[in-house]
Structures are given as structure tokens and as C-alpha cells.
Design a protein around this motif. Structure first.
Motif, short mmCIF file in Angstrom:
data_model
loop_
_atom_site.label_atom_id
_atom_site.label_comp_id
_atom_site.label_asym_id
_atom_site.label_seq_id
_atom_site.Cartn_x
_atom_site.Cartn_y
_atom_site.Cartn_z
N GLY A 149 0.81 -1.37 -0.22
CA GLY A 149 0.06 -0.10 0.13
C GLY A 149 0.87 1.07 -0.05
O GLY A 149 0.65 2.39 -0.74
N GLY A 150 1.87 1.30 0.88
CA GLY A 150 2.75 2.45 0.75
C GLY A 150 3.75 2.61 -0.11
O GLY A 150 4.16 3.58 -0.60
N ASN A 151 4.29 1.43 -0.70
CA ASN A 151 5.26 1.56 -1.49
C ASN A 151 5.10 1.11 -2.89
O ASN A 151 5.98 1.17 -3.88
N GLY A 152 3.69 0.56 -3.15
CA GLY A 152 3.48 -0.03 -4.66
C GLY A 152 3.67 1.08 -5.65
O GLY A 152 4.36 0.71 -6.64
N ALA A 153 3.20 2.08 -5.49
CA ALA A 153 3.19 3.11 -6.87
C ALA A 153 4.79 3.50 -6.75
O ALA A 153 5.15 3.62 -8.25
N ALA A 154 5.28 4.08 -5.93
CA ALA A 154 7.02 4.49 -6.12
C ALA A 154 7.87 3.22 -6.46
O ALA A 154 8.71 3.53 -7.36
N GLY A 155 7.30 1.95 -5.89
CA GLY A 155 8.27 0.90 -6.45
C GLY A 155 7.87 0.65 -7.81
O GLY A 155 8.80 0.40 -8.63
N GLY A 156 6.77 0.65 -8.37
CA GLY A 156 6.52 0.40 -9.90
C GLY A 156 7.20 1.55 -10.67
O GLY A 156 7.73 1.10 -11.71
N PHE A 157 7.22 2.89 -10.26
CA PHE A 157 7.65 3.91 -10.85
C PHE A 157 9.38 3.72 -11.13
O PHE A 157 10.00 3.77 -11.92
N LEU A 158 10.04 3.19 -10.00
CA LEU A 158 11.32 2.96 -9.89
C LEU A 158 11.66 1.73 -10.72
O LEU A 158 12.86 1.76 -11.33
N LEU A 159 11.13 0.49 -10.64
CA LEU A 159 11.38 -0.61 -11.46
C LEU A 159 11.20 -0.18 -12.98
O LEU A 159 11.99 -0.63 -13.73
N ALA A 160 10.17 0.57 -13.31
CA ALA A 160 10.06 1.21 -14.92
C ALA A 160 11.38 1.89 -15.20
O ALA A 160 11.97 1.68 -16.24
N ALA A 161 11.60 2.57 -14.43
CA ALA A 161 12.97 3.51 -14.54
C ALA A 161 14.11 2.54 -14.79
O ALA A 161 14.85 2.96 -15.45
N PHE A 162 14.47 1.81 -13.91
CA PHE A 162 15.54 0.58 -14.11
C PHE A 162 15.42 0.05 -15.40
O PHE A 162 16.41 -0.20 -16.15
N TRP A 216 11.46 6.00 4.24
CA TRP A 216 11.57 7.02 3.39
C TRP A 216 11.60 6.48 1.71
O TRP A 216 11.87 6.95 1.01
N PHE A 217 11.06 5.03 1.85
CA PHE A 217 11.34 4.34 0.48
C PHE A 217 10.63 5.15 -0.56
O PHE A 217 11.13 5.25 -1.54
N ALA A 218 9.16 5.48 -0.55
CA ALA A 218 8.37 6.29 -1.47
C ALA A 218 9.22 7.52 -2.00
O ALA A 218 9.36 7.49 -3.08
N PRO A 219 9.44 8.41 -1.16
CA PRO A 219 10.06 9.66 -1.73
C PRO A 219 11.40 9.50 -2.27
O PRO A 219 11.86 10.20 -3.22
N LEU A 220 12.23 8.55 -1.64
CA LEU A 220 13.61 8.32 -2.34
C LEU A 220 13.39 7.58 -3.51
O LEU A 220 14.13 7.87 -4.57
N ALA A 221 12.40 6.73 -3.70
CA ALA A 221 12.20 5.89 -4.90
C ALA A 221 11.64 6.89 -5.79
O ALA A 221 12.33 6.51 -7.27
N TRP A 222 11.00 7.79 -5.69
CA TRP A 222 10.38 8.64 -6.97
C TRP A 222 11.68 9.48 -7.43
O TRP A 222 11.84 9.64 -8.41
N ILE A 223 12.46 9.97 -6.26
CA ILE A 223 13.65 10.94 -6.80
C ILE A 223 14.47 9.92 -7.52
O ILE A 223 15.01 10.65 -8.60
N PHE A 224 14.97 8.91 -7.01
CA PHE A 224 15.94 7.89 -7.76
C PHE A 224 15.40 7.73 -9.09
O PHE A 224 16.08 7.48 -9.90
N GLY A 225 14.08 7.24 -8.94
CA GLY A 225 13.71 6.78 -10.36
C GLY A 225 13.46 8.02 -11.43
O GLY A 225 13.88 7.67 -12.50
N SER A 226 13.23 9.24 -11.06
CA SER A 226 13.48 10.10 -11.87
C SER A 226 15.03 10.35 -12.50
O SER A 226 15.15 10.54 -13.59
N LEU A 227 15.82 10.39 -11.57
CA LEU A 227 17.15 10.49 -11.94
C LEU A 227 17.69 9.33 -12.98
O LEU A 227 18.51 9.45 -13.76
N CYS A 228 17.11 8.25 -12.61
CA CYS A 228 17.28 6.92 -13.46
C CYS A 228 16.77 7.40 -14.96
O CYS A 228 17.39 7.11 -16.10
#
Length: 202
Positions: free
Chosen positions: A106-119, A173-185
Motif C-alpha cells: 500500500g505504501g510503496n507500490g506506486a513508487a516501487g512500480g515507478f522505480l522498476l520502470a525507470a530501472f 522513506w522508501f516512497a520519496p527516495l524511490a520517486w527521486i531516484f527513479g526520476s534520476l534513472c
């Protein structure tokens, strides 16, 4: 971005350990698979809500990732070994974000999906560049002697490992960090695309 500098620091001790392992009969492929196993153990621990305990196997898996190349250089580098190494790396890099999603969908799903797509995007630009570089006979040793062409980028292995360590230390802090790192990816992959357009003109 930091890999080339990191390699200058870590390659000498890794090469010494790699020679010792090679003399003991340890193969590069065995080290690669051991590293992947440790990385997946770390992912399982994160998924079971034990991210701090996951730091040990996570960091040891990355040590193995550096050692497999050192063992190969002390014995014989093979195309299969290089292929296995990059496949194991990508499996590890995908497993860690997935484990945080499994720990808190629930808390990490959207950010995690974005991060994996960026990877996925960043990895595609990396591997596609390597294919074209091989086709044109390009060579580089900026990130160490590799079985395939390693194009540099804004985010590389060193930054990603640091990011994973930060996630384990600050799982809330997974969600905000994942959004930031995914964007940088995405930015890193886009910059690589621009570089490829210049390096491989039509």
C-alpha cells in the motif's frame, strides 16, 4: 558517475583477493552465483520487514559482484561469464525495490512500480548501447575490464548500491527516495540516448 573513481580504489584489493580465490580453485561463475544468492537473501529479508539485517548479505553480494571479475581476470574471461554477471546484476537490482513493495504494498507500490520502470528504461539504454558499441568495435576500460561495453551514466552501480543502503537504513522513506531516484534513472537513460545519437549517427 562514480564507478570509474570507485574502481581505482577497489580494484587493487579485489584483484589480490581474486588471485587468491583462483589459486584455491574458485571459479568466477561460482562467485557470481554466490553474489546473486546473497542479494536475493537480502531481498527476502527486506520483504520480511528486516531491512537492517539485510544490509549484511546485500553488501556482501556486491563484494562478490566485484570479485567475480577479479577471479576471471586471474584465470580466463569468457563471454558466458560476462553474460551471467550482467544477468545476475539486473536480477539483483530488480529484486531489492520489489522487496520493499512486498513489505508494504500500500505504501510503496506506486513508487516501487515507478522505480522498476525507470530501472527497465535505464537498463535498456545501457544494454542497447553495449550492443551497438560491440558492433562498431568500440572498447573502454573506464569502469574496469569488462566483457561488454560499459557506457557511463549519471547513475551507475556505486550510486545504486548507496541508494539501496539508504533504503535499508531509512525504510520509511522508501516512497520519496524511490520517486527521486527513479526520476534520476530516467534522466540518466535519456542522457545516454543523447550520447548514443552522437556516437552512432545514422
Amino acid at each position: 558517475m562514480l564507478d570509474a573513481a570507485a574502481r581505482r580504489l577497489i580494484d587493487p584489493p579485489l584483484n589480490a583477493i581474486g588471485r587468491a580465490l583462483a589459486r584455491a580453485g574458485v571459479t568466477a561463475d561460482a562467485v557470481t552465483l554466490a553474489g546473486l544468492t546473497l542479494g536475493l537473501v537480502a531481498a527476502a529479508m527486506i520483504a520480511l520487514d528486516a531491512p537492517l539485517w539485510a544490509l549484511g548479505p546485500l553488501l556482501t553480494s556486491r563484494l562478490a559482484d566485484g570479485l567475480d571479475g577479479a577471479v576471471a581476470r586471474a584465470t580466463r574471461r569468457t563471454d558466458w561469464g560476462g553474460y551471467l554477471d550482467i544477468a545476475a546484476d539486473f536480477a539483483f537490482y530488480g529484486a531489492i525495490p520489489l522487496s520493499f513493495v512486498l513489505a508494504d504494498p500500500g505504501g510503496n507500490g506506486a513508487a516501487g512500480g515507478f522505480l522498476l520502470a525507470a530501472f527497465y528504461f535505464n537498463g535498456t539504454t545501457f544494454l542497447g548501447y553495449a550492443v551497438l558499441a560491440e558492433k562498431r568495435g568500440l572498447r573502454t576500460s573506464a569502469q574496469g575490464v569488462k566483457s561488454l561495453y560499459f557506457s557511463n551514466g549519471l547513475l551507475e552501480g556505486t550510486e545504486t548500491i548507496g541508494f539501496f543502503v539508504a533504503l535499508c537504513l531509512l525504510p520509511g522513506w522508501f516512497a520519496p527516495l524511490a520517486w527521486i531516484f527513479g526520476s534520476l534513472c530516467y534522466l540518466s537513460g535519456t542522457l545516454r540516448l543523447i550520447g548514443a545519437r552522437k556516437a552512432f549517427p545514422s
